[in-house]
Scaffold this motif. Structure first.
Motif, PDB file in Angstrom:
ATOM      1  N   LYS A 140     -32.339  -2.412  52.017  1.00 34.68           N
ATOM      2  CA  LYS A 140     -33.493  -2.472  53.061  1.00 34.68           C
ATOM      3  C   LYS A 140     -33.731  -0.960  53.321  1.00 34.68           C
ATOM      4  CE  LYS A 140     -32.551  -7.050  54.957  1.00 34.68           C
ATOM      5  NZ  LYS A 140     -32.257  -7.965  56.239  1.00 34.68           N
ATOM      6  N   ILE A 141     -32.743   0.052  53.434  1.00 32.48           N
ATOM      7  CA  ILE A 141     -32.956   1.190  53.933  1.00 32.48           C
ATOM      8  C   ILE A 141     -32.833   2.348  52.795  1.00 32.48           C
ATOM      9  CG2 ILE A 141     -32.233   0.735  56.120  1.00 32.48           C
ATOM     10  CD1 ILE A 141     -29.853   2.334  55.782  1.00 32.48           C
ATOM     11  N   GLU A 142     -32.216   2.193  51.803  1.00 32.64           N
ATOM     12  CA  GLU A 142     -32.261   3.188  50.923  1.00 32.64           C
ATOM     13  C   GLU A 142     -33.346   3.272  49.903  1.00 32.64           C
ATOM     14  OE1 GLU A 142     -29.733   5.449  50.488  1.00 32.64           O
ATOM     15  OE2 GLU A 142     -27.912   4.348  51.709  1.00 32.64           O
ATOM     16  N   PRO A 143     -33.528   4.382  49.566  1.00 32.90           N
ATOM     17  CA  PRO A 143     -34.751   4.519  48.690  1.00 32.90           C
ATOM     18  C   PRO A 143     -34.435   4.118  47.194  1.00 32.90           C
ATOM     19  CG  PRO A 143     -34.331   6.420  49.650  1.00 32.90           C
ATOM     20  CD  PRO A 143     -33.221   5.754  50.283  1.00 32.90           C
ATOM     21  N   ASP A 144     -33.171   4.271  46.694  1.00 33.03           N
ATOM     22  CA  ASP A 144     -32.637   3.776  45.523  1.00 33.03           C
ATOM     23  C   ASP A 144     -31.051   3.045  45.963  1.00 33.03           C
ATOM     24  OD1 ASP A 144     -31.651   2.907  43.170  1.00 33.03           O
ATOM     25  OD2 ASP A 144     -31.659   5.061  42.384  1.00 33.03           O
ATOM     26  N   PRO A 145     -31.337   1.755  46.147  1.00 37.72           N
ATOM     27  CA  PRO A 145     -29.872   1.126  46.531  1.00 37.72           C
ATOM     28  C   PRO A 145     -28.790   1.306  45.536  1.00 37.72           C
ATOM     29  CG  PRO A 145     -31.891  -0.434  46.992  1.00 37.72           C
ATOM     30  CD  PRO A 145     -32.256   0.687  46.148  1.00 37.72           C
ATOM     31  N   LYS A 146     -29.104   1.476  44.461  1.00 30.15           N
ATOM     32  CA  LYS A 146     -28.042   1.568  43.251  1.00 30.15           C
ATOM     33  C   LYS A 146     -27.461   3.158  43.509  1.00 30.15           C
ATOM     34  CE  LYS A 146     -29.157  -2.108  40.213  1.00 30.15           C
ATOM     35  NZ  LYS A 146     -28.410  -2.994  40.566  1.00 30.15           N
ATOM     36  N   ASN A 147     -27.888   3.900  43.919  1.00 27.19           N
ATOM     37  CA  ASN A 147     -27.653   5.331  44.326  1.00 27.19           C
ATOM     38  C   ASN A 147     -27.889   5.472  45.653  1.00 27.19           C
ATOM     39  OD1 ASN A 147     -26.857   6.170  41.472  1.00 27.19           O
ATOM     40  ND2 ASN A 147     -29.014   5.788  41.077  1.00 27.19           N
ATOM     41  N   PRO A 148     -26.898   4.953  46.540  1.00 31.60           N
ATOM     42  CA  PRO A 148     -27.318   5.254  48.037  1.00 31.60           C
ATOM     43  C   PRO A 148     -27.052   6.620  48.440  1.00 31.60           C
ATOM     44  CG  PRO A 148     -25.166   4.042  47.738  1.00 31.60           C
ATOM     45  CD  PRO A 148     -25.673   4.082  46.307  1.00 31.60           C
ATOM     46  N   THR A 149     -27.945   7.134  49.529  1.00 31.92           N
ATOM     47  CA  THR A 149     -27.718   8.113  50.051  1.00 31.92           C
ATOM     48  C   THR A 149     -27.400   8.241  51.531  1.00 31.92           C
ATOM     49  OG1 THR A 149     -30.167   8.411  50.281  1.00 31.92           O
ATOM     50  CG2 THR A 149     -29.197   9.402  48.401  1.00 31.92           C
ATOM     51  N   TYR A 150     -27.651   7.141  52.195  1.00 32.64           N
ATOM     52  CA  TYR A 150     -27.245   7.113  53.820  1.00 32.64           C
ATOM     53  C   TYR A 150     -26.037   6.461  53.852  1.00 32.64           C
ATOM     54  CZ  TYR A 150     -31.998   8.034  55.236  1.00 32.64           C
ATOM     55  OH  TYR A 150     -33.272   8.734  55.422  1.00 32.64           O
ATOM     56  N   ILE A 151     -25.743   5.068  53.307  1.00 29.20           N
ATOM     57  CA  ILE A 151     -24.510   4.421  53.281  1.00 29.20           C
ATOM     58  C   ILE A 151     -23.534   4.636  52.067  1.00 29.20           C
ATOM     59  CG2 ILE A 151     -23.265   2.324  53.940  1.00 29.20           C
ATOM     60  CD1 ILE A 151     -25.798   1.373  55.252  1.00 29.20           C
ATOM     61  N   LEU A 152     -22.434   5.431  52.302  1.00 26.01           N
ATOM     62  CA  LEU A 152     -21.781   5.596  51.203  1.00 26.01           C
ATOM     63  C   LEU A 152     -20.464   4.960  50.990  1.00 26.01           C
ATOM     64  CD1 LEU A 152     -22.354   9.640  51.037  1.00 26.01           C
ATOM     65  CD2 LEU A 152     -23.563   7.817  49.767  1.00 26.01           C
ATOM     66  N   THR A 153     -19.924   4.625  49.939  1.00 24.48           N
ATOM     67  CA  THR A 153     -18.838   4.053  49.962  1.00 24.48           C
ATOM     68  C   THR A 153     -17.670   5.311  49.790  1.00 24.48           C
ATOM     69  OG1 THR A 153     -19.508   2.240  48.660  1.00 24.48           O
ATOM     70  CG2 THR A 153     -17.182   2.499  48.428  1.00 24.48           C
ATOM     71  N   VAL A 154     -16.587   5.176  50.531  1.00 29.00           N
ATOM     72  CA  VAL A 154     -15.464   5.891  50.527  1.00 29.00           C
ATOM     73  C   VAL A 154     -14.286   5.228  49.841  1.00 29.00           C
ATOM     74  CG1 VAL A 154     -13.908   7.414  51.839  1.00 29.00           C
ATOM     75  CG2 VAL A 154     -16.318   7.271  52.522  1.00 29.00           C
ATOM     76  N   PHE A 155     -13.951   5.272  48.901  1.00 28.64           N
ATOM     77  CA  PHE A 155     -13.028   4.607  47.842  1.00 28.64           C
ATOM     78  C   PHE A 155     -11.948   4.365  48.471  1.00 28.64           C
ATOM     79  CE2 PHE A 155     -16.427   5.327  44.752  1.00 28.64           C
ATOM     80  CZ  PHE A 155     -16.661   4.258  44.281  1.00 28.64           C
ATOM     81  N   GLY A 156     -11.299   3.532  48.609  1.00 26.51           N
ATOM     82  CA  GLY A 156      -9.900   3.347  49.150  1.00 26.51           C
ATOM     83  C   GLY A 156      -9.926   3.236  50.678  1.00 26.51           C
ATOM     84  N   VAL A 157     -10.962   3.453  51.372  1.00 22.30           N
ATOM     85  CA  VAL A 157     -11.196   3.553  52.941  1.00 22.30           C
ATOM     86  C   VAL A 157     -12.072   2.663  53.211  1.00 22.30           C
ATOM     87  CG1 VAL A 157     -11.608   5.011  54.759  1.00 22.30           C
ATOM     88  CG2 VAL A 157     -10.346   6.082  52.640  1.00 22.30           C
ATOM     89  N   GLY A 158     -13.337   2.755  52.945  1.00 23.04           N
ATOM     90  CA  GLY A 158     -14.448   1.974  53.492  1.00 23.04           C
ATOM     91  C   GLY A 158     -15.847   2.555  53.206  1.00 23.04           C
ATOM     92  N   TYR A 159     -16.759   2.913  54.117  1.00 21.21           N
ATOM     93  CA  TYR A 159     -17.892   3.282  54.328  1.00 21.21           C
ATOM     94  C   TYR A 159     -18.099   4.433  55.333  1.00 21.21           C
ATOM     95  CZ  TYR A 159     -18.496  -1.168  51.673  1.00 21.21           C
ATOM     96  OH  TYR A 159     -18.545  -2.018  50.824  1.00 21.21           O
ATOM     97  N   LYS A 160     -19.120   5.197  55.123  1.00 21.02           N
ATOM     98  CA  LYS A 160     -19.623   6.152  56.070  1.00 21.02           C
ATOM     99  C   LYS A 160     -21.106   6.527  55.896  1.00 21.02           C
ATOM    100  CE  LYS A 160     -19.191  10.588  53.422  1.00 21.02           C
ATOM    101  NZ  LYS A 160     -18.563  11.902  53.529  1.00 21.02           N
TER     102      LYS A 160
END
Length: 122
Positions: free
Chosen positions: A96-116
């Motif tokens: 809903k919010i990312e220009p390209d959901p497959k390459n997010p720029t707002y909500i990033l995955t932090v591997f082994g931790v969660g999201y930022k």
């Protein structure tokens, strides 16, 4: 009453007072007062949980939050679902919010931790 007081203790004063948060020269606007989100001026239809998830991430920019932290902030101790449901909500938010959901720029995955939430330029 005790439940409400417990929730209020977990919410910081600045979280209660913030009205509108704008990112990337207005590309994404979170209007906390009206509980609405706009992307490029268009209203984004979010579920209440998606809205609270986005607002929580945006109020902790560049700080990785674990799924467990997000569940506690959003659902409290009474949450009965699986913490992995956060992944599905993140996926929906990205659609809903990312220009390209497959390459997010707002909500990033932090591997082994969660999201930022990454408010800076892509």
């Amino acid at each position: 009453m005790a439940r409400i007081q417990a929730i209020l203790r977990r919410v910081s004063p600045e979280e209660l007072l913030a009205d509108t948060v704008t990112f990337r020269d207005g590309e994404l606007v979170i209007d906390a007062g009206r509980q609405k989100v706009y992307r490029k001026g268009e209203l984004v239809p979010l579920t209440p949980f998606e809205y609270r998830l986005l607002l929580t991430l945006a109020r902790h920019p560049d700080r990785p939050l674990t799924r467990e932290e997000l569940i506690l902030k959003l659902g409290g101790f009474d949450y009965e679902g699986d913490v992995r449901t956060i992944d599905q909500h993140i996926k929906n938010l990205r659609q809903k919010i990312e220009p390209d959901p497959k390459n997010p720029t707002y909500i990033l995955t932090v591997f082994g931790v969660g999201y930022k939430f990454a408010p800076g330029s892509p």
